[in-house]
Every structure is written in C-alpha cells, then in structure tokens.
Design an enzyme around this catalytic site. Structure first.
Site: not given
Length: 330
Positions: A64, A68, A96, A198
């Site tokens: 992740r 990001h 975040n 995911h």
C-alpha cells in the site's frame, strides 16, 4: 515567424517533451546497481524477510505504501518523508494517515541494511528500496516473482496538497477508476490487476459501513453485496461505527496473494464499491471472470501492471537525489 517555421518549432518542442518523458523510464534497468551495489537485492530481501517474520502486516503495509507513493508524486519515496514545521508532507495527508507504520519501517530497515555495506552506502535510493521491498513481500505472501527495474532517484519535495485527488477512493465507479489510472499511464487491465492487491490486508469499518447499513434498517443498502457476507460484516462492524475496528479485505485467503480476490467479486464479496464494480460493470466483468478461473493469466498481467506502475513519475538527474535518511531530505 512563418507558418512552416512555427510548425517546425512546435514539432521540435514536442519531440523534446517526448524524449524528456521517455528518458526517465528508459534509465531504469534491472541491473542498474550491478557495478555499485551488486548484492542490493539480496540485502533488501533479507531485511524484508526478517521484518515479515516479525509481523505479517509488513506485506499489505509495504504494498500500500508503494501504491500511495507512486500515484501521488511518482515513485520517488516522497510519501516516507516526515513533516516539519511549516511543511506538512504527503505522509500526514488524511488519505495517508491509515498507512501502517510497518510499511515505513520495512523501507527504513532495508535502507539501513544496504547502507551498512561500505560500497553501497548512500548509493541506493529509498525509492528503489521500496520497489524491491514491494516485490519481496508479494513473493513472501505467495505471489509471483518478477524482475524489478531500478534507477529511480528520491524526490526533492513532499507536500500534503499533492495527495488531493490523486488516490482512488472506496466509492469510485469504473469510470472514475479508469480516469485516475489512465492519468498515470495505466490501462483498465492494469487497474483491475493492481486492485487485486486487496487480496491482502485490512480496512476499517468506516470505509465501507455505507454498504452494510442504511442506518434505519438492518438490511444492506448495497444490493451488489452478498447478503451472507453483509451479515458477517455487520457482526464485525457495529452500527455505531467504530473506525478502529479492522476487517480483512479478503474473507477467504487474507494472508495469501492469489486470485481469490476475483473469485470473491464473482460471489458479491468485494469489500469496497470500487472492488465490486469491477464485476457489476459489464465492461470489466469478463476480465474478472477470466482471472477468477485462471491464476496464471492474472499473474502475468499483474507483473506487467506493477512494472508499469514502477515507471510512474520516476525522478532522474537534477529532479532527485539519494536520501541519506528516507524520512528526511538531505
């Protein structure tokens, strides 16, 4: 200036832009550090494996963090930089704040391990270490191995404002997802493949509570959600939403990188609207069905997609440097 000269000038400028845009990604190479720090991949892998042995959260947290980072300012480790008085960085933007600390710690520890080798000290960027660590945690979770292109520099700036509008949201529909991924040079197939990340990690109840409660009855308000799954989610997430409660995003194999994500979508068990829409929208349903039954086809496209992700916004030359400390500018 005559029309012909104007057109020649315009063509020259256009070619210059194309060459400039292409020069960054063309610098990337799987053997970039072969003469500088030839054992860098093994050093990073050992550090990541040690962190993985301490906590499985290392896996989803690192993946992740990479996503990001790349989606906001390009793959330049700018998301890792700590805020200072007068400058709130990407790390402290509301989108975040849910990034798990284990992702940051993985990169920091891997950087320390690399810099502990004399010939490698301050020669390998935090951005490249994050890219390598991401591949390593995917493999540790049972996902496909792939060669990582290297040669990124670390970004020279990081501001929270840059995050605005640059990260997919749980309620996005297919058009919104495609627009955002297209803006990063990624196709719909890339988007669907990367969404399969995911299959690992967790989310907090407040991110999907609108799908399981309409706050007047016990019925889920989202008809695309599997009713049995919705009931299970209601049992774990109370109506009085507690944002601290975390739920596995993949209800079947939450600790394994696999194609179960797509099998879940076929059954109506996508946790976010942005997950389930990949099956409910006819434009993406065939891809979901194919990958739900063919893990090899999914893995092949995923490798292509995450490689393309790693080329987004790469910093080279004067646009970046190699940070001595991943959390601070030099």
């Amino acid at each position: 200036m005559s029309l012909s000269n104007f057109l020649l000038t315009l063509l020259s400028l256009s070619l210059g832009v194309i060459m400039l845009c292409g020069s960054a990604s063309s610098q990337l190479s799987t053997s970039f550090y072969s003469n500088v720090c030839p054992d860098v991949e093994n050093i990073v892998r050992r550090a990541v494996t040690l962190k993985f042995q301490q906590t499985f959260v290392t896996v989803p947290a690192t993946i992740r963090l990479y996503f990001h980072d790349c989606f906001v300012s390009g793959c330049d480790a700018s998301v890792i930089v700590e805020s200072t008085p007068g400058n709130t960085t990407e790390k402290d933007h509301p989108d975040n704040l849910s990034l798990a600390g284990d992702g940051f710690d993985t990169v920091i520890k891997a950087k320390q391990a690399v810099d502990a080798v004399a010939r490698c000290k301050n020669r390998v960027s935090c951005a490249d270490i994050l890219a390598l660590a991401t591949r390593d945690v995917i493999v540790l979770a049972g996902g496909p191995a792939y060669a990582v292109e290297l040669g990124r520099l670390d970004g020279l700036s990081s501001t929270a404002a840059r995050v605005n509008g640059n990260l997919p949201q749980p309620g996005f529909n297919l058009d919104q997802l495609n627009r955002m991924f297209t803006s990063k040079g990624l196709s719909q197939a890339d988007m669907i493949a990367l969404s399969a990340c995911h299959t690992l990690g967790f989310s907090h109840c407040d991110k999907f509570s609108n799908r399981i409660y309409n706050f007047t009855t016990q019925s889920p308000i989202d008809p695309t959600l599997n009713r049995t799954y919705a009931t299970q989610l209601q049992g774990m997430c109370p109506r009085n939403v507690d944002p601290r409660i975390a739920i596995d995003m993949d209800p079947t194999t939450p600790r394994r990188f696999d194609n179960a994500y797509f099998q879940n979508l076929v059954q109506g068990k996508g946790l976010f609207t942005s997950d389930q829409v990949l099956f409910t929208d006819s434009r993406s349903r065939n891809t979901v069905n194919t990958w739900a039954s063919n893990s090899g086809a999914f893995n092949a496209t995923f490798i292509q997609a995450i490689t393309k992700l790693g080329r987004v916004g790469v910093k080279t030359g004067r646009d970046g440097n190699i940070r001595f400390d991943c959390g601070r500018f030099n």
